[in-house]
Design an enzyme around this catalytic site. Sequence first.
Site, PDB file in Angstrom:
ATOM      1  CB  SER A 148      -0.873  -0.004   1.263  1.00  0.00           C
ATOM      2  OG  SER A 148      -1.451   1.259   1.517  1.00  0.00           O
ATOM      3  CE1 TYR A 161      -4.371  -2.157   5.272  1.00  0.00           C
ATOM      4  CE2 TYR A 161      -3.110  -0.186   4.740  1.00  0.00           C
ATOM      5  CZ  TYR A 161      -3.839  -1.291   4.337  1.00  0.00           C
ATOM      6  OH  TYR A 161      -4.024  -1.533   2.992  1.00  0.00           O
TER       7      TYR A 161
END
Length: 266
Positions: A148, A161
């Site tokens: 990401s 995350y």
Amino acid sequence: MTAPLAPPGLHTTSLDLGGRTALVTGAAGGIGRACALRLAGAGAKVRAVDRDAEGLAALADRARGLAGTVEPHVLDLTDLDAAELAAAGTDVLVNNAGLQLVRPVEEFPPDVFHTVLTVMVEAPFRLIRGALPHMYGQGWGRIVNVSSVHGLRASAFKSAYVTAKHGLEGLSKTVALEGAPHGVTSNCVAPAYVRTPLVEQQLTDQARAHGIPEERVLSEVLLTDSAVKRLIEPEEVAEAVAYLCAPQASFMTGTSLVLDGGWTAH
């Protein structure tokens, strides 16, 4: 604000995975579903891994008629031993599964932090560990880790995350160094916000964390750092994954293919 769709007519990379076995985690929806269909379309026998049995069944139905096949494999990736076993004999491994919770650090549940790192760092390590003996034995393998922009940048309220994606980036680079003499590449794909259920489910939490109405989250939080003001489509990410499996990417390893709409150009 409704984010515009990607331009139609996405061109696809020439890719032949006939006779190859691929494993895709988080395959029941979003990026994982798109990757499973893309690789099956290239002729691969895809082991589709997810906890969602119903979603996997729908994926298998959708894959009928493609050059390859999709085989549902219901698995909770917190079962690390089972994850490692599931990866045995795979030629292509796509570590995609993930989860998200948006909370300030002082309010972040420790058990959720642990689960996020288990699913998004430990499970990829175990899957790679299970896949490498076969890849090394044949002198060819492709590992693609769906990272990401948060593997390269941080955002507030996403401690688990961001930590997990940074860890995945480091794991991918280490595997690239070890795998290079054996014909195995390891890379990350690092998209910004993708039009998936995981992103849609964030809207309420983001609104609460930032103190704004939910309808303003997309324009004022999710897309504020992106020069391209739209969400990425899962199929665009799947095409980047396909490229990393193609012959023309054989010299590309230990890096991240960034699909962030200009976010990291700031």
